[in-house]
Design an enzyme around this catalytic site. Structure first.
Site, PDB file in Angstrom:
ATOM      1  N   GLY A  46       1.148  -1.231  -0.438  1.00 17.39           N
ATOM      2  CA  GLY A  46      -0.087  -0.524  -0.336  1.00 17.39           C
ATOM      3  C   GLY A  46       0.833   0.848  -0.353  1.00 17.39           C
ATOM      4  CD  GLN A  51       3.884   5.796   2.541  1.00 15.14           C
ATOM      5  OE1 GLN A  51       2.827   5.403   2.214  1.00 15.14           O
ATOM      6  NE2 GLN A  51       4.825   4.593   3.397  1.00 15.14           N
ATOM      7  CB  CYS A  91       6.341   2.066   6.368  1.00 13.22           C
ATOM      8  SG  CYS A  91       5.462   3.524   6.559  1.00 13.22           S
ATOM      9  CG  LEU A  92       6.801   1.436   0.540  1.00 16.39           C
ATOM     10  CD1 LEU A  92       6.198   1.597  -0.319  1.00 16.39           C
ATOM     11  CD2 LEU A  92       8.188  -0.070  -0.396  1.00 16.39           C
ATOM     12  CG  HIS A 133       0.447   0.915   7.454  1.00 14.34           C
ATOM     13  ND1 HIS A 133       1.495   0.375   8.719  1.00 14.34           N
ATOM     14  CD2 HIS A 133       1.355   2.123   6.434  1.00 14.34           C
ATOM     15  CE1 HIS A 133       2.488   0.834   8.237  1.00 14.34           C
ATOM     16  NE2 HIS A 133       2.384   1.682   6.533  1.00 14.34           N
ATOM     17  CD  GLU A 134      -0.516   2.395   3.346  1.00  8.87           C
ATOM     18  OE1 GLU A 134       0.269   3.423   3.061  1.00  8.87           O
ATOM     19  OE2 GLU A 134      -0.345   1.405   2.774  1.00  8.87           O
ATOM     20  CG  HIS A 137       1.375   6.833   6.035  1.00  9.01           C
ATOM     21  ND1 HIS A 137       2.272   6.881   6.389  1.00  9.01           N
ATOM     22  CD2 HIS A 137       1.293   5.317   5.359  1.00  9.01           C
ATOM     23  CE1 HIS A 137       3.464   5.775   6.224  1.00  9.01           C
ATOM     24  NE2 HIS A 137       2.359   4.925   5.468  1.00  9.01           N
TER      25      HIS A 137
HETATM   26 NI    NI Z   1       3.164   3.155   4.884  1.00  8.52          NI
END
Ligand code: NI
Length: 177
Positions: A46, A51, A91-92, A133-134, A137
């Site tokens: 995701g 981000q 997480c990226l 999670h998203e 963000h």
């Molecule tokens: Ni993330």
């Protein structure tokens, strides 16, 4: 289309509160396509717009095995939830770090699609976890906020001791969301 640059912790821009999307135009479509492409390239499950330095309430994900079921949610909201579940997350935007946190087990997601049509669906498992999670963000929150500073320090020390090969191997097994 070029891969988008992903902001990384501790970049303060990841901490902004993202704005609701009100205009469903070609720019929004182009951004969501670029985000999906970036997510696939980075082997993520995701990705949220903040981000990639776009503080708007837009998330993309693909939880399928074959990586062929892209999903886009605009203005996503968890309208109800049930149960608790342990979730192992990476997480990226937070390279190398992976830890267990608690999430809601199942949720009801209300959102809009890329055209602005209302969507409402139930999610559990990885789908539910990824949505939570998203959305975090979008609210300037990261999964590491759920663990104590002491635990985070301990994880960091462990990572520092690993050599590069071990780190790459570990990263391969992490679901980045
Ligand atoms: Ni993330």
């Amino acid at each position: 289309m070029e891969k988008l640059k992903i902001l990384e912790f501790p970049d303060k821009r990841l901490r902004r509160l993202s704005e609701a999307v009100t205009v469903f135009d070609q720019n929004l479509k182009t951004l969501s396509t670029g985000m999906l492409m970036t997510m696939y390239e980075e082997r993520g499950v995701g990705l949220a717009a903040p981000q990639v330095n776009q503080p708007i309430r837009l998330i993309v994900m693909d939880i399928s095995e074959n990586r062929d079921q892209p999903m886009v949610f605009v203005n996503p909201v968890v309208s109800s939830y049930a149960g608790r579940v342990e979730s192992n997350e990476g997480c990226l935007s937070v390279p190398d770090i992976k830890t267990d946190i608690k999430r809601h087990e199942s949720i009801k997601l209300d959102a809009q699609d890329i055209e602005g049509n209302a969507i409402s669906l139930e999610a559990d498992g990885l789908f539910s976890i990824c949505v939570q999670h998203e959305i975090d963000h979008l609210d300037g929150k990261l999964f590491i906020d759920y663990i104590s500073d002491i635990k985070l320090q301990r994880i960091r020390k462990k990572i520092a001791k690993q050599n590069k090969a071990e780190r790459i191997e570990r990263q391969k097994n992490t679901r980045l969301i």
